[in-house]
Motif scaffolding. Structure first.
Motif, short mmCIF file in Angstrom:
data_model
loop_
_atom_site.label_atom_id
_atom_site.label_comp_id
_atom_site.label_asym_id
_atom_site.label_seq_id
_atom_site.Cartn_x
_atom_site.Cartn_y
_atom_site.Cartn_z
N GLU A 130 17.10 58.97 32.79
CA GLU A 130 16.67 59.59 34.04
C GLU A 130 16.75 61.12 33.95
O GLU A 130 17.77 61.68 33.54
N GLY A 131 15.70 61.76 34.27
CA GLY A 131 15.67 63.23 34.27
C GLY A 131 15.50 63.84 32.90
O GLY A 131 15.62 65.06 32.74
N THR A 132 15.25 63.01 31.89
CA THR A 132 15.04 63.53 30.53
C THR A 132 13.64 63.17 30.06
O THR A 132 12.98 62.30 30.63
N SER A 133 13.25 63.82 29.01
CA SER A 133 11.91 63.61 28.47
C SER A 133 11.96 62.85 27.14
O SER A 133 12.93 62.97 26.38
N LEU A 134 10.95 62.06 26.90
CA LEU A 134 10.85 61.35 25.62
C LEU A 134 10.80 62.32 24.44
O LEU A 134 11.16 61.97 23.32
N ARG A 135 10.39 63.54 24.72
CA ARG A 135 10.28 64.54 23.64
C ARG A 135 11.64 64.81 22.98
O ARG A 135 11.71 65.15 21.80
N SER A 136 12.71 64.69 23.76
CA SER A 136 14.04 64.91 23.18
C SER A 136 14.36 63.84 22.13
O SER A 136 14.93 64.13 21.07
N GLU A 137 14.01 62.59 22.42
CA GLU A 137 14.21 61.51 21.45
C GLU A 137 13.36 61.73 20.20
O GLU A 137 13.80 61.48 19.07
N ILE A 138 12.15 62.21 20.43
CA ILE A 138 11.26 62.48 19.30
C ILE A 138 11.84 63.57 18.41
O ILE A 138 11.82 63.49 17.17
N ALA A 139 12.40 64.62 19.03
CA ALA A 139 12.99 65.73 18.26
C ALA A 139 14.16 65.23 17.42
O ALA A 139 14.30 65.60 16.24
N ILE A 140 15.02 64.39 18.02
CA ILE A 140 16.15 63.83 17.27
C ILE A 140 15.66 63.04 16.07
O ILE A 140 16.17 63.16 14.96
N SER A 141 14.67 62.18 16.29
CA SER A 141 14.12 61.36 15.21
C SER A 141 13.51 62.22 14.10
O SER A 141 13.69 61.94 12.91
N LYS A 142 12.80 63.28 14.52
CA LYS A 142 12.16 64.16 13.53
C LYS A 142 13.19 64.86 12.66
O LYS A 142 13.02 64.98 11.44
#
Length: 215
Positions: free
Chosen positions: A119-131
């Motif tokens: 909640e309140g976060t973006s999927l982009r943060s997960e993508i950055a971690i994975s990258k």
């Protein structure tokens, strides 16, 4: 310049064995050099490919992080980063190529997600971690390749020096010493043959003379 060796049969045999051993050593070292060079060129090609992949992965990770910052703000992303619980483990093993020890690097990750509420976060943060995780794994492989290349290059240089020493110094010198020793032995045998023939002729003349005087 040929080595000065006493012209004896035992030395002739020793030089023959030494020449045979040097030629066998030269052949084995030449094969080793060829195998090492092939392996080295293969790793150089792989390293060039992995360098491009690492550059691409880091670029994508950086872009993903910037997208997260643009989407959620720098402060939020910073707070989320503190919640990420990922540990990286780098295991270093080894393999051998013609006696040369080369490293094997295996990067594994252990995480206890989810790290934060969706909640309140973006999927982009997960993508950055994975990258960034993908980039780190590629960098481990890149480090393995670079160390392997340095060790192989060093061993190739050493092997080339040994091959050249055998090919241009030791084998020619042994061949020359062998030929000279053989020539001197043959010359000594001819001189002994002539000497023995003269002795025999003189003995025959003395014997003939004694028989003549006796009659």
């Amino acid at each position: 310049m040929a080595r000065m060796i006493a012209p004896t049969r035992s030395n002739l045999m020793r030089l023959t064995e030494e020449l045979s051993f040097s030629r066998s050593g030269h052949e084995l070292l030449d094969q080793k050099r060829s195998i090492l060079v092939v392996e080295l060129l293969t790793l150089v090609d792989q390293a060039a490919d992995y360098q491009n992949r690492v550059d691409q992965a880091l670029s994508e990770a950086s872009q993903a992080l910037q997208d997260s910052v643009m989407d959620m703000g720098r402060l939020t992303v910073g707070n989320l980063a503190g919640a990420v619980n990922i540990s990286a483990s780098i295991e270093v093993g080894e393999r051998r190529v013609m006696g040369v020890r080369l490293p094997r690097v295996e990067t594994t990750f252990s995480d206890k997600g989810p790290y934060f509420s969706a909640e309140g976060t973006s999927l982009r943060s997960e993508i950055a971690i994975s990258k960034y995780r993908d980039a780190l794994k590629l960098m481990g492989r890149m480090a393995e390749l670079k160390v392997s290349i340095m060790r192989l290059a060093r061993e190739v240089k050493k092997t080339i020096r040994k091959v050249n020493a055998l090919e241009k110094i030791l084998i020619p010198e042994t061949q020359e010493a062998l030929a000279l020793t053989k020539s001197r032995i043959e010359e000594a045998e001819r001189e002994n043959f002539v000497l023995m023939k003269n002795v025999k002729d003189r003995l025959e003349r003395v014997t003939t003379m004694d028989k003549t005087l006796a009659t």
